[in-house]
Design a protein around this motif. Structure first.
Motif, PDB file in Angstrom:
ATOM      1  N   ASN A  41       0.807  -1.212   0.000  1.00 13.86           N
ATOM      2  CA  ASN A  41       0.000   0.000   0.000  1.00 13.86           C
ATOM      3  C   ASN A  41       0.843   1.265   0.000  1.00 13.86           C
ATOM      4  O   ASN A  41       0.312   2.354  -0.159  1.00 13.86           O
ATOM      5  N   LEU A  42       2.159   1.108   0.209  1.00 12.50           N
ATOM      6  CA  LEU A  42       2.946   2.310   0.501  1.00 12.50           C
ATOM      7  C   LEU A  42       4.077   2.642  -0.479  1.00 12.50           C
ATOM      8  O   LEU A  42       4.277   3.801  -0.802  1.00 12.50           O
ATOM      9  N   LEU A  66       0.914   7.798   0.087  1.00 12.05           N
ATOM     10  CA  LEU A  66       0.668   6.359   0.018  1.00 12.05           C
ATOM     11  C   LEU A  66       0.204   5.958  -1.378  1.00 12.05           C
ATOM     12  O   LEU A  66      -0.461   6.728  -2.061  1.00 12.05           O
ATOM     13  N   ILE A  68      -2.035   3.696  -1.859  1.00  7.60           N
ATOM     14  CA  ILE A  68      -3.471   3.433  -1.853  1.00  7.60           C
ATOM     15  C   ILE A  68      -4.290   4.689  -1.611  1.00  7.60           C
ATOM     16  O   ILE A  68      -5.510   4.655  -1.696  1.00  7.60           O
ATOM     17  N   MET A  72      -3.010  10.701   1.665  1.00  3.40           N
ATOM     18  CA  MET A  72      -2.307  10.351   2.911  1.00  3.40           C
ATOM     19  C   MET A  72      -0.802  10.487   2.703  1.00  3.40           C
ATOM     20  O   MET A  72      -0.191   9.708   1.981  1.00  3.40           O
ATOM     21  N   ILE A 174      -0.860   5.441  11.795  1.00  5.77           N
ATOM     22  CA  ILE A 174      -1.704   4.683  10.849  1.00  5.77           C
ATOM     23  C   ILE A 174      -2.308   3.483  11.573  1.00  5.77           C
ATOM     24  O   ILE A 174      -3.503   3.204  11.475  1.00  5.77           O
ATOM     25  N   LEU A 178      -6.106   2.811  11.995  1.00 12.52           N
ATOM     26  CA  LEU A 178      -6.729   1.750  11.178  1.00 12.52           C
ATOM     27  C   LEU A 178      -7.019   0.477  11.966  1.00 12.52           C
ATOM     28  O   LEU A 178      -7.932  -0.268  11.616  1.00 12.52           O
ATOM     29  N   ASP A 233       3.989  -5.104  11.254  1.00 12.42           N
ATOM     30  CA  ASP A 233       3.034  -5.326  10.149  1.00 12.42           C
ATOM     31  C   ASP A 233       3.252  -6.741   9.586  1.00 12.42           C
ATOM     32  O   ASP A 233       3.387  -6.942   8.388  1.00 12.42           O
ATOM     33  N   HIS A 235       2.030  -9.434   8.476  1.00 13.55           N
ATOM     34  CA  HIS A 235       0.989 -10.209   7.791  1.00 13.55           C
ATOM     35  C   HIS A 235       1.640 -11.045   6.686  1.00 13.55           C
ATOM     36  O   HIS A 235       2.854 -10.938   6.446  1.00 13.55           O
ATOM     37  N   PHE A 253       6.837  -0.544   9.641  1.00 12.58           N
ATOM     38  CA  PHE A 253       5.988  -0.118  10.762  1.00 12.58           C
ATOM     39  C   PHE A 253       6.649  -0.436  12.114  1.00 12.58           C
ATOM     40  O   PHE A 253       6.023  -0.313  13.150  1.00 12.58           O
ATOM     41  N   ARG A 344      -9.930  -5.503  11.741  1.00 14.56           N
ATOM     42  CA  ARG A 344      -9.604  -4.339  10.907  1.00 14.56           C
ATOM     43  C   ARG A 344      -9.450  -4.702   9.426  1.00 14.56           C
ATOM     44  O   ARG A 344      -9.752  -3.901   8.549  1.00 14.56           O
ATOM     45  N   ARG A 345      -9.023  -5.929   9.148  1.00 12.90           N
ATOM     46  CA  ARG A 345      -8.890  -6.331   7.742  1.00 12.90           C
ATOM     47  C   ARG A 345     -10.248  -6.696   7.147  1.00 12.90           C
ATOM     48  O   ARG A 345     -10.370  -6.844   5.930  1.00 12.90           O
ATOM     49  N   ALA A 350      -7.901  -1.064   4.832  1.00 14.05           N
ATOM     50  CA  ALA A 350      -6.858  -1.919   4.232  1.00 14.05           C
ATOM     51  C   ALA A 350      -7.256  -3.375   4.435  1.00 14.05           C
ATOM     52  O   ALA A 350      -7.080  -3.921   5.519  1.00 14.05           O
TER      53      ALA A 350
HETATM   54  C1  SR1 Z   1      -2.545   3.142   4.832  1.00 15.02           C
HETATM   55  S1  SR1 Z   1      -1.495   1.794   4.905  1.00 15.02           S
HETATM   56  C2  SR1 Z   1      -2.582   0.468   5.153  1.00 15.02           C
HETATM   57  C3  SR1 Z   1      -1.984  -0.731   5.702  1.00 15.02           C
HETATM   58  O1  SR1 Z   1      -0.978  -1.220   4.835  1.00 15.02           O
HETATM   59  C4  SR1 Z   1       0.149  -1.630   5.589  1.00 15.02           C
HETATM   60  O2  SR1 Z   1       0.635  -2.842   5.146  1.00 15.02           O
HETATM   61  C5  SR1 Z   1      -0.322  -1.675   7.019  1.00 15.02           C
HETATM   62  O3  SR1 Z   1      -0.903  -2.917   7.351  1.00 15.02           O
HETATM   63  C6  SR1 Z   1      -1.313  -0.582   7.037  1.00 15.02           C
HETATM   64  O4  SR1 Z   1      -2.210  -0.654   8.118  1.00 15.02           O
END
Ligand code: SR1
Ligand code: MG
Length: 404
Positions: A41-42, A66, A68, A72, A174, A178, A233, A235, A253, A344-345, A350
């Motif tokens: 996303n970044l 960002l 996405i 931001m 963030i 989020l 982060d 995942h 992160f 949150r997912r 995100a």
């Molecule tokens: C706005 S960034 C969204 C998400 O992407 C990153 O991998 C983090 O998990 C963040 O929360």
């Protein structure tokens, strides 16, 4: 003077010149192909490859906005943080993180090992592939990078120096928004709720004040418990895998926070893989996922206690019973963070492709509800979680509760 002496966001056409100027990696005159392969996303990730020698390398650059969401903006210093952490983790967990060759605080870019023999774990799991080494590797990575950066092991002033140099306010914000805020109130109006689950989300998340109180407690725990240098982060999109090994990357992160945040992220993302496998009827894969979740917790605990006994330096942390007490608090945090990530997912801005690509709407709606019910159990009843099986039982309880 070089055109890389002041920051600009590179395009594919800039990167061959950049790599040749910064690093003696390709022979002069080599024919280089550059492709932007970033999937997060970044950031922007460029693979530079020479066909003739099959040599390749990666340049990763932080943009000022960002990918996405152009509105931001976040500090490009995250590239330095990520590079320095990977260099440190390479020391604690050799062979489990990519090698950083160089980083550049002007262009906010780092040059790192190309892992083209590996596949991004999220996509591999979406193809229902299994990875027998994963639980062992990821638990070695977590125990070594987490426990070794705590006050239990590290000289306290040295640890405080790391807390200072890895303070990461913008990326933490963030997460605070989020993960720890928006999924419970949609305060910034950017949640993404599947329409057929709107009422369910209203009742189970937005209207549940007892849940809000628990999440509020956890938010301030996340912000104030400078326990270990966490990935922040972790995942399955931050992991490369193949049948031979595992590499954890993308720790931008990272900061000093609770260890359970990393472990809980791993467990929740395994559950997302289960959702995807279940929707496709991939039973053996789903069984492997749940077995792996059990192993991640149980191996983490086992290795943690071994490493603790070998590496503890703090006199009071050597007190009989303290290691077990401390580990118990980490597993409680892990349960809570598993729940927070699941929620949150599922409703936040995100989301994860494992779930969003479930084409059958009924199956997707079901998967989202299972995630939310399991998550609430993990958060509210977090103090009851001790073993790997406790995590899987929570998931199975949610499944059972929702089966008509
Ligand atoms: C706005 S960034 C969204 C998400 O992407 C990153 O991998 C983090 O998990 C963040 O929360
Ligand atoms: Mg990332």
């Amino acid at each position: 003077m070089s055109r890389f002496d002041s920051y600009f966001l590179m395009k594919e056409a800039d990167v061959a010149e950049y790599i040749n100027e910064k690093l003696d990696f390709f022979a002069s005159g080599a024919q280089l192909e550059v492709k932007e392969i970033g999937d997060g996303n970044l950031n922007y990730v460029f693979r530079i490859r020479e066909e003739k020698t099959r040599k390749s390398i990666i340049v990763k650059q932080a943009g000022e906005a960002l990918r996405i969401s152009a509105e931001m903006k976040i500090s490009t210093d995250r590239n330095r943080i990520e590079s320095e952490i990977l260099l440190l983790q390479y020391k604690y967990a050799p062979g489990l993180v990519p090698k950083i060759y160089q980083y550049d605080t002007v262009m906010c870019a780092c040059i790192m090992e190309d892992l083209s023999d590996y596949q991004l774990m999220r996509y591999a799991l979406m193809e229902h592939k299994t990875f027998p080494r994963f639980a062992d590797d990821v638990t070695t990575y977590m125990v070594n990078t987490l426990l070794n950066t705590t006050d239990v092991v590290m000289e306290h002033k040295e640890k405080k120096g790391l807390v200072k140099s890895f303070i990461n306010p913008e990326l933490c914000e963030i997460t605070e928004d989020l993960v720890y805020t928006e999924p419970y109130n949609n305060v910034n109006k950017r949640n993404l709720v599947t329409p057929a689950n709107a009422q369910f989300v209203q009742k189970e998340l937005y209207d549940d004040e007892a849940l809000h109180l628990e999440v509020a407690k956890l938010k301030f725990e996340f912000m104030n418990n400078a326990q270990a240098l966490i990935h922040g982060d972790l995942h399955t999109g931050s992991v490369f895998v193949n049948q031979q090994g595992t590499r954890v990357f993308d720790p931008e992160f990272a900061f000093y926070g609770p260890m359970g945040y990393d472990i809980g992220n791993v467990i929740a993302n395994l559950f997302f893989a289960w959702d995807n496998g279940n929707a496709a009827g991939a039973k053996d894969f789903c069984d492997w996922v749940l077995k792996t979740a059990v192993e991640v917790i149980d191996l983490f605990k086992k290795k943690f206690l071994v490493c603790y006994a070998q590496r503890v330096t703090d006199v009071m942390a050597k007190t009989k019973g303290f290691a077990e007490y401390y580990l118990n608090t980490i597993i409680i945090d892990t349960a809570a963070c598993t729940g927070l990530e699941l929620i949150r997912r599922t409703v936040g801005m995100a989301q994860v492709k494992d779930v969003t690509t479930i084409a059958d709407q009924e199956k997707r709606v079901f998967a989202e509800r299972v995630n939310i019910i399991c998550a609430k159990d993990c958060i509210v009843n977090r103090r009851n979680f001790v073993t790997g099986d406790d995590f899987v039982q929570a998931f199975l309880r949610a499944l059972k509760a929702l089966k008509v």
